[in-house]
Design an enzyme around this catalytic site. Structure first.
Site, PDB file in Angstrom:
ATOM      1  N   GLY A  87      36.666 -65.167  22.803  1.00  0.00           N
ATOM      2  CA  GLY A  87      37.491 -66.280  22.347  1.00  0.00           C
ATOM      3  C   GLY A  87      38.599 -65.877  21.404  1.00  0.00           C
ATOM      4  O   GLY A  87      39.093 -64.759  21.460  1.00  0.00           O
ATOM      5  N   ASP A 118      34.815 -68.635  33.860  1.00  0.00           N
ATOM      6  CA  ASP A 118      34.274 -68.596  32.500  1.00  0.00           C
ATOM      7  C   ASP A 118      35.119 -67.697  31.611  1.00  0.00           C
ATOM      8  O   ASP A 118      35.226 -66.493  31.850  1.00  0.00           O
ATOM      9  CB  ASP A 118      32.833 -68.068  32.517  1.00  0.00           C
ATOM     10  CG  ASP A 118      31.915 -68.992  33.280  1.00  0.00           C
ATOM     11  OD1 ASP A 118      32.047 -70.220  33.127  1.00  0.00           O
ATOM     12  OD2 ASP A 118      31.091 -68.477  34.053  1.00  0.00           O
ATOM     13  N   LEU A 119      35.671 -68.276  30.589  1.00  0.00           N
ATOM     14  CA  LEU A 119      36.547 -67.573  29.655  1.00  0.00           C
ATOM     15  C   LEU A 119      35.908 -66.266  29.145  1.00  0.00           C
ATOM     16  O   LEU A 119      34.820 -66.279  28.601  1.00  0.00           O
ATOM     17  CB  LEU A 119      36.834 -68.486  28.459  1.00  0.00           C
ATOM     18  CG  LEU A 119      37.738 -67.909  27.379  1.00  0.00           C
ATOM     19  CD1 LEU A 119      39.138 -67.704  27.882  1.00  0.00           C
ATOM     20  CD2 LEU A 119      37.704 -68.791  26.142  1.00  0.00           C
ATOM     21  N   ASP A 120      36.581 -65.174  29.290  1.00  0.00           N
ATOM     22  CA  ASP A 120      36.135 -63.871  28.764  1.00  0.00           C
ATOM     23  C   ASP A 120      34.788 -63.417  29.329  1.00  0.00           C
ATOM     24  O   ASP A 120      34.136 -62.541  28.745  1.00  0.00           O
ATOM     25  CB  ASP A 120      36.061 -63.881  27.220  1.00  0.00           C
ATOM     26  CG  ASP A 120      37.416 -64.134  26.591  1.00  0.00           C
ATOM     27  OD1 ASP A 120      38.435 -63.879  27.254  1.00  0.00           O
ATOM     28  OD2 ASP A 120      37.446 -64.594  25.440  1.00  0.00           O
ATOM     29  N   GLU A 121      34.373 -64.031  30.440  1.00  0.00           N
ATOM     30  CA  GLU A 121      33.081 -63.660  31.018  1.00  0.00           C
ATOM     31  C   GLU A 121      33.224 -62.963  32.360  1.00  0.00           C
ATOM     32  O   GLU A 121      32.228 -62.666  33.014  1.00  0.00           O
ATOM     33  CB  GLU A 121      32.204 -64.921  31.203  1.00  0.00           C
ATOM     34  CG  GLU A 121      31.865 -65.670  29.942  1.00  0.00           C
ATOM     35  CD  GLU A 121      30.752 -65.012  29.131  1.00  0.00           C
ATOM     36  OE1 GLU A 121      30.285 -63.929  29.524  1.00  0.00           O
ATOM     37  OE2 GLU A 121      30.381 -65.577  28.097  1.00  0.00           O
TER      38      GLU A 121
END
Lengths: 277, 277, 277, 277
Positions: free
Chosen positions: C194, C219-222
């Site tokens: 994040g 999925d953010l940063d996943e």
């Protein structure tokens, strides 16, 4: 600053600062136990400092340095240095330096780019930097260098960066910029001194390749080392691949060395560079 | 030492040393610009120092520290610390610590080895170190810890090392060894806090695995970090392989952290560790 | 290629190549022991290959892939990919990508640069690359993205690079470029997922900072990680200094990931990237 | 295996495996474009393999190797190698090897420890390993080596490890263990070949120190390199400190090289080592 070690040196310097209303922000000191030499770098806040900026050197020299046989330099944190970048065919270091300067990562300007080839004129132009082409032959090298020295002086150059400049620089040029000329060698010195280090790294079958940024002295690739870095390679890497992987190591290593110089955190003593934190 | 920043602090301390005939050998100082806190570590030669060793603390406190609201510690370079090593099943850190101590790499002794398993008794024995087996259950943990604290005190333990000790240590134990208990976590904190970090690293498909050595505080894996290191892994590495590769990173990281502590080069401020050079 | 593991798969594929007069130049194969999945990358010389280039896929699919339930891709080594570079205020990755492309380090072209700020128009211009400014607000984001998708398609973009683009990209855009959108996150994931990772790294007192290049998923940063790298920092580094040191790690990490993608050496399986040598 | 490159080699080998009911688990192949040499390592599952273990070599040689002029080796994954560890005064590599073996990190046993000093007898004893002291003088070296060779043979030694053994090993010993003798040199070869590398690293002012594990050949420090690693040092590090920091690099580098050898992932070709993944 450095000088023969003696008791009371840190106290003398920091008292000089404190008595004149300066506040020490960062200080690193050590004694070299073999050379019995004292080394120190001190940064202080000049707000309300009692001595005017242009007199600090004088006062320091008279009150502290002379009586302790100190070699010292004084720099102000708002200084902006002027770089001359010398480059041959490989352009990665040139691009890296120009982009760092243009994006204000460094407190410096590129005064001019010099090359023994005309190829990179357009790169310099796109960054708005003067470009000078100096064809070099065995016969004209000494003369061309005299012109280069004059040009650098004319442009107020503080630091000459040999950013993969494949020409050996002569003694008069080196002497004109003592401890102000940085070279990037594309090997982990003292391994692979001289020409074609990636070819020799390939033949030797090394598992890491490296780069070395050093101040230039009269002895080729023997100058005091500022920074070194390595990267892992494998048996699958051809000489071209070693060369390409090396580009990244070279540009990062050179950039770190230049930054340390710009921050005034390097001190040459004998053939070693003290790099303050 | 650390204290709220003010002008003249370096001068005051180094003058104290110089006036009493000490010679400063190494000094590192900086001001934290956010906390306005002054930090310094100074090493000086005690030969012919005017104040006897056992009075230096007193004098320093009275003349320098109190008036500047300093937190400070004084250590002598001939000190030899006593370690308690806590270990569960993985033995690599235990072996590494014992062999460094036995080969005199560190100025320390292992006072005792403690484990929740009986397995490593023979390792301790082969290094001539007392071994204590404390079986731990949910019910007996608090009581066993009281015995462990007492045992550590009895053995004059200066530093507790959790060398892959897989039991969570309770608050009373932590409070008994504030800033004197180091844990090695087998991940690059704050990634993979808690249990089974290599399993989770495998699932996440990371390309580097890491280890973190930190002082233990009440919050699990949240204590101030002394040292971190990583190693490259690939898609070919199974969880077992990650674990094995991690062993080397863990033992090197833990050893560096212990050494920094033994050299008295760590200073905890808030949740950060200042690690002097 | 990958498929459920079975006996004879390597033989089947390499016989297909040999019988048609191809010469295998490099091959990497492994079986994932948990998923029982077969993975392979094979490079062969097409000189005198019996099947015309535009039929190889057909033949391979019919003769080998279908009967083994293989997922596969075929690429030719003379392909030249077209990149779209998305960037916000920090320009280091943009400069790095543009200079690598301009100096022919990669077999790729930058088709266009997109930014939510107008600032870097002149950088793109100096490299002769079209620049598109898309101001983004909460309200217009979805609409702007539709235009961006259309623009990328119009320019024949093969790979979208989020080169420190500080806007969260919506699902339709991600789905338009599956496994063809790479993001650089300025932290060692899964640490500091994040916003403001350097601020949090500073607060946590980490001793290494990192960067992670990954394929973008919902999925953010996943998303699956292609490459990670770290650099050492110290207690002396302010947040600004961490950020600056991070720039170099980010640009090198992103460049390595892009290169691996361009070389067709990445294969996504689940949330992991197999990166062939 | 390796041989002059030709079409169909991978297919021939993997068909041999598939037809006899073997399942390929991992395969790495490449062609050296300069030497036109084919290299491959293949691992397969022997469950239900049609050819009995003790006949596989024969069959492979007749059916595949001879007609392709292949050099090849066959190893079984349950092999357990026997090591001879030669050591002088520095003990860190010895400790590291003994503890890895005792904790079952490697599929190997230490058959014996040999030293030119009597000092480490007790270390060997505490690990239950025979220790042999061979005082070496200029006059007795050749004779002592003959005894050492005989002793190694008697103990069924598969791999001789020169774990900081400061005696130059003679040609007869090297020839008795071709590609089965590994040395750790305490420098980043080809930098600092020969004696006292840390002294010379100090004098040269390098910013990284390194270690190199290589197979021993007749030319001192010139044998094919298996693994290299480096660690950062600074101007503050004395020769003693470089030496100590080097210990960790040496033991990790040597351990990685030994492991690669034990896993049968090394292949020497000319003066280069192919290290499979």
């Amino acid at each position: 600053m450095h000088c023969p070690d003696a008791k009371g040196l840190v106290a003398a310097v920091t008292e000089f600062i404190a008595k004149n209303n300066g506040n020490v922000l960062a200080l690193e000191q050590h004694v070299d136990p073999l050379a019995h030499e004292f080394f120190m770098r001190v940064e202080w806040d000049l707000e309300n400092f009692a001595i005017p900026d242009d007199k600090i050197g004088d006062y320091f020299d008279t009150l502290i340095a002379k009586r302790n046989r100190m070699t010292w330099r004084l720099h102000f944190s708002n200084e902006r240095l002027r770089l001359a970048v010398f480059v041959s065919k490989p352009s990665h270091c040139l691009y890296d330096i120009l982009s760092r300067v243009q994006s204000d990562e460094w407190q410096a300007d590129v005064a001019l780019v010099v090359s023994n080839h005309p190829d990179h004129a357009s790169i310099a132009a796109s960054y708005g930097v003067p470009f000078h082409h100096f064809p070099i032959t065995k016969d004209n090298r000494a003369a061309q260098e005299q012109t280069q020295i004059a040009l650098c002086r004319e442009h107020g150059v503080d630091l000459v960066v040999l950013a993969r400049y494949m020409i050996i620089v002569g003694a008069p040029f080196i002497e004109a910029f003592p401890e102000r000329m940085i070279n990037i060698h594309h090997a982990f010195l003292p391994a692979f001194i001289g020409a074609k280090p990636y070819h020799r790294a390939y033949e030797r079958g090394v598992k890491l390749i490296g780069a070395t940024a050093h101040y230039v002295t009269a002895d080729l690739d023997e100058g005091p080392i500022i920074e070194q870095e390595v990267n892992r390679v494998s048996h699958l890497d051809s000489i071209d691949e070693l060369t390409r992987k090396g580009f990244d190591v070279e540009k990062i290593t050179l950039a770190r060395a230049i930054r340390r110089h710009l921050e005034r955190k390097t001190l040459v003593f004998g053939n070693r560079v003290i790099v303050f934190n």
